[in-house]
Design a protein around this motif. Structure first.
Motif, PDB file in Angstrom:
ATOM      1  N   GLU A 116       0.831  -1.204   0.000  1.00  0.00           N
ATOM      2  CA  GLU A 116       0.000   0.000   0.000  1.00  0.00           C
ATOM      3  C   GLU A 116       0.868   1.258   0.000  1.00  0.00           C
ATOM      4  O   GLU A 116       0.585   2.222  -0.717  1.00  0.00           O
ATOM      5  CB  GLU A 116      -0.921   0.004   1.218  1.00  0.00           C
ATOM      6  CG  GLU A 116      -2.019  -1.038   1.169  1.00  0.00           C
ATOM      7  CD  GLU A 116      -2.816  -1.109   2.465  1.00  0.00           C
ATOM      8  OE1 GLU A 116      -3.851  -1.804   2.481  1.00  0.00           O
ATOM      9  OE2 GLU A 116      -2.399  -0.467   3.467  1.00  0.00           O
ATOM     10  N   ARG A 117       1.911   1.245   0.823  1.00  0.00           N
ATOM     11  CA  ARG A 117       2.778   2.420   0.897  1.00  0.00           C
ATOM     12  C   ARG A 117       3.517   2.644  -0.414  1.00  0.00           C
ATOM     13  O   ARG A 117       3.649   3.778  -0.886  1.00  0.00           O
ATOM     14  CB  ARG A 117       3.780   2.248   2.044  1.00  0.00           C
ATOM     15  CG  ARG A 117       4.779   3.395   2.175  1.00  0.00           C
ATOM     16  CD  ARG A 117       4.089   4.708   2.464  1.00  0.00           C
ATOM     17  NE  ARG A 117       5.053   5.810   2.482  1.00  0.00           N
ATOM     18  CZ  ARG A 117       4.711   7.081   2.642  1.00  0.00           C
ATOM     19  NH1 ARG A 117       3.439   7.418   2.805  1.00  0.00           N
ATOM     20  NH2 ARG A 117       5.638   8.024   2.639  1.00  0.00           N
ATOM     21  N   ARG A 118       3.992   1.573  -1.023  1.00  0.00           N
ATOM     22  CA  ARG A 118       4.696   1.704  -2.304  1.00  0.00           C
ATOM     23  C   ARG A 118       3.799   2.321  -3.362  1.00  0.00           C
ATOM     24  O   ARG A 118       4.195   3.213  -4.113  1.00  0.00           O
ATOM     25  CB  ARG A 118       5.181   0.328  -2.759  1.00  0.00           C
ATOM     26  CG  ARG A 118       6.085   0.351  -3.983  1.00  0.00           C
ATOM     27  CD  ARG A 118       6.438  -1.063  -4.383  1.00  0.00           C
ATOM     28  NE  ARG A 118       7.518  -1.119  -5.337  1.00  0.00           N
ATOM     29  CZ  ARG A 118       7.383  -0.960  -6.652  1.00  0.00           C
ATOM     30  NH1 ARG A 118       6.174  -0.715  -7.162  1.00  0.00           N
ATOM     31  NH2 ARG A 118       8.436  -1.035  -7.448  1.00  0.00           N
ATOM     32  N   ALA A 119       2.568   1.833  -3.432  1.00  0.00           N
ATOM     33  CA  ALA A 119       1.623   2.370  -4.401  1.00  0.00           C
ATOM     34  C   ALA A 119       1.334   3.847  -4.129  1.00  0.00           C
ATOM     35  O   ALA A 119       1.242   4.652  -5.060  1.00  0.00           O
ATOM     36  CB  ALA A 119       0.324   1.568  -4.359  1.00  0.00           C
ATOM     37  N   ALA A 120       1.226   4.206  -2.850  1.00  0.00           N
ATOM     38  CA  ALA A 120       0.949   5.595  -2.485  1.00  0.00           C
ATOM     39  C   ALA A 120       2.113   6.509  -2.867  1.00  0.00           C
ATOM     40  O   ALA A 120       1.900   7.644  -3.324  1.00  0.00           O
ATOM     41  CB  ALA A 120       0.665   5.695  -0.989  1.00  0.00           C
ATOM     42  N   VAL A 121       3.336   6.030  -2.679  1.00  0.00           N
ATOM     43  CA  VAL A 121       4.517   6.828  -3.042  1.00  0.00           C
ATOM     44  C   VAL A 121       4.547   7.095  -4.539  1.00  0.00           C
ATOM     45  O   VAL A 121       4.740   8.231  -4.990  1.00  0.00           O
ATOM     46  CB  VAL A 121       5.807   6.109  -2.595  1.00  0.00           C
ATOM     47  CG1 VAL A 121       7.037   6.732  -3.254  1.00  0.00           C
ATOM     48  CG2 VAL A 121       5.945   6.162  -1.078  1.00  0.00           C
ATOM     49  N   LEU A 122       4.344   6.065  -5.347  1.00  0.00           N
ATOM     50  CA  LEU A 122       4.374   6.239  -6.797  1.00  0.00           C
ATOM     51  C   LEU A 122       3.236   7.128  -7.274  1.00  0.00           C
ATOM     52  O   LEU A 122       3.404   7.948  -8.186  1.00  0.00           O
ATOM     53  CB  LEU A 122       4.316   4.876  -7.486  1.00  0.00           C
ATOM     54  CG  LEU A 122       5.473   3.926  -7.203  1.00  0.00           C
ATOM     55  CD1 LEU A 122       5.333   2.653  -8.041  1.00  0.00           C
ATOM     56  CD2 LEU A 122       6.814   4.579  -7.464  1.00  0.00           C
ATOM     57  N   ASP A 123       2.073   6.998  -6.655  1.00  0.00           N
ATOM     58  CA  ASP A 123       0.935   7.829  -7.031  1.00  0.00           C
ATOM     59  C   ASP A 123       1.209   9.300  -6.701  1.00  0.00           C
ATOM     60  O   ASP A 123       0.904  10.193  -7.493  1.00  0.00           O
ATOM     61  CB  ASP A 123      -0.317   7.348  -6.306  1.00  0.00           C
ATOM     62  CG  ASP A 123      -1.558   8.122  -6.737  1.00  0.00           C
ATOM     63  OD1 ASP A 123      -1.921   8.033  -7.931  1.00  0.00           O
ATOM     64  OD2 ASP A 123      -2.146   8.824  -5.899  1.00  0.00           O
ATOM     65  N   LEU A 124       1.797   9.544  -5.532  1.00  0.00           N
ATOM     66  CA  LEU A 124       2.087  10.919  -5.130  1.00  0.00           C
ATOM     67  C   LEU A 124       3.129  11.555  -6.047  1.00  0.00           C
ATOM     68  O   LEU A 124       3.003  12.726  -6.439  1.00  0.00           O
ATOM     69  CB  LEU A 124       2.581  10.943  -3.682  1.00  0.00           C
ATOM     70  CG  LEU A 124       2.879  12.322  -3.089  1.00  0.00           C
ATOM     71  CD1 LEU A 124       1.637  13.205  -3.124  1.00  0.00           C
ATOM     72  CD2 LEU A 124       3.406  12.195  -1.674  1.00  0.00           C
ATOM     73  N   ILE A 125       4.158  10.796  -6.405  1.00  0.00           N
ATOM     74  CA  ILE A 125       5.195  11.324  -7.299  1.00  0.00           C
ATOM     75  C   ILE A 125       4.602  11.688  -8.653  1.00  0.00           C
ATOM     76  O   ILE A 125       4.846  12.774  -9.196  1.00  0.00           O
ATOM     77  CB  ILE A 125       6.324  10.304  -7.467  1.00  0.00           C
ATOM     78  CG1 ILE A 125       7.115  10.174  -6.162  1.00  0.00           C
ATOM     79  CG2 ILE A 125       7.265  10.707  -8.606  1.00  0.00           C
ATOM     80  CD1 ILE A 125       8.107   9.030  -6.159  1.00  0.00           C
ATOM     81  N   SER A 126       3.798  10.801  -9.213  1.00  0.00           N
ATOM     82  CA  SER A 126       3.217  11.066 -10.530  1.00  0.00           C
ATOM     83  C   SER A 126       2.232  12.237 -10.482  1.00  0.00           C
ATOM     84  O   SER A 126       2.198  13.070 -11.387  1.00  0.00           O
ATOM     85  CB  SER A 126       2.536   9.812 -11.085  1.00  0.00           C
ATOM     86  OG  SER A 126       1.539   9.347 -10.208  1.00  0.00           O
ATOM     87  N   ALA A 127       1.466  12.337  -9.402  1.00  0.00           N
ATOM     88  CA  ALA A 127       0.508  13.440  -9.274  1.00  0.00           C
ATOM     89  C   ALA A 127       1.213  14.778  -9.115  1.00  0.00           C
ATOM     90  O   ALA A 127       0.755  15.799  -9.628  1.00  0.00           O
ATOM     91  CB  ALA A 127      -0.405  13.191  -8.078  1.00  0.00           C
TER      92      ALA A 127
END
Length: 238
Positions: free
Chosen positions: A206-217
């Protein structure tokens, strides 16, 4: 009665003992990493490292002159492994967007593979005052500096191509790294705040997905649709 053979300390010098020597050194480094993470370089004890590694203390001194030498080698292992992992990302020669996400994902995965690494790193980076770190300059020159320059170059290319917003690449790199390091270094505190273990596989995904989502956003322009990042995209992005 034959005289007893003189006692020989445990060493890897015997012919054909190379595999055993490498195994012993690996055990010592694993034990040392845990001890340095728990106690810091000043508080770490060679006796404790020897017990955890299952070797006698004389063998540690055979390989490493003193505790500072062992600590330096432990740091080298951490950062050499990180640099090798990140180098593979750049060798894939992906477009800037994919490279940035692959870098962030690979960095996250490296820390997740051994969550004590960030604790050792944070301790090292914070050593100041009368006893500053004798290792940081070497680490920066050999490992961190080259990685930072490569990633800044990728970000600059993405900005010029219109794939990224016009941001300061250096601050983006610092923020990306900080997000990952903080999560694992602060795992005990996060557990108290959330009431669950942040190092459980589900929480890590979950944390990994959140990090990648935040970077792309935060970084990607509207030129293309922002990729959907899910916990199941781990393999695709690393």
């Amino acid at each position: 009665m034959k005289a007893k053979a003189p006692f020989r300390s445990e060493t890897p010098a015997k012919k054909g003992s190379a595999p055993a020597a490498e195994k012993a050194k690996a055990a010592i480094l694993r034990a040392a990493m845990q001890e340095f993470a728990d106690e810091g370089p000043a508080g770490a004890r060679m006796d404790a490292i020897a017990r955890a590694a299952g070797v006698n203390k004389a063998l540690i001194h055979y390989y490493y002159k003193d505790k500072q030498s062992l600590y330096g080698e432990a740091l080298n292992q951490v950062f050499a492994g990180l640099a090798a992992r990140m180098k593979k990302v750049f060798e894939r020669e992906l477009p800037p967007r994919e490279t940035v996400l692959a870098f962030a994902g690979a960095h996250f995965d490296y820390l997740a593979s051994s969550p004590i690494f960030p604790r050792v790193v944070m301790r090292e980076m914070m050593r100041t005052g009368r006893h500053p770190s004798p290792h940081v300059r070497r680490i920066v020159q050999r490992y961190l500096g080259p990685l930072q320059r490569r990633l800044v170059g990728v970000l600059a290319e993405g900005i010029e191509r219109g794939e990224f917003r016009r941001v300061n690449p250096l601050h983006v790199v610092l923020s990306m790294v900080a997000m990952n390091v903080f999560y694992f270094a602060s795992a005990p505190v996060i557990a108290m705040i959330t009431g669950s273990d942040p190092l459980q596989p589900k929480r890590i995904a979950e944390r990994r997905a959140a990090v990648l989502d935040l970077i792309s956003a935060a970084l990607f322009t509207a030129q293309k649709a922002r990729p959907q990042i899910s916990a199941n995209s781990r393999k695709a992005q690393s």
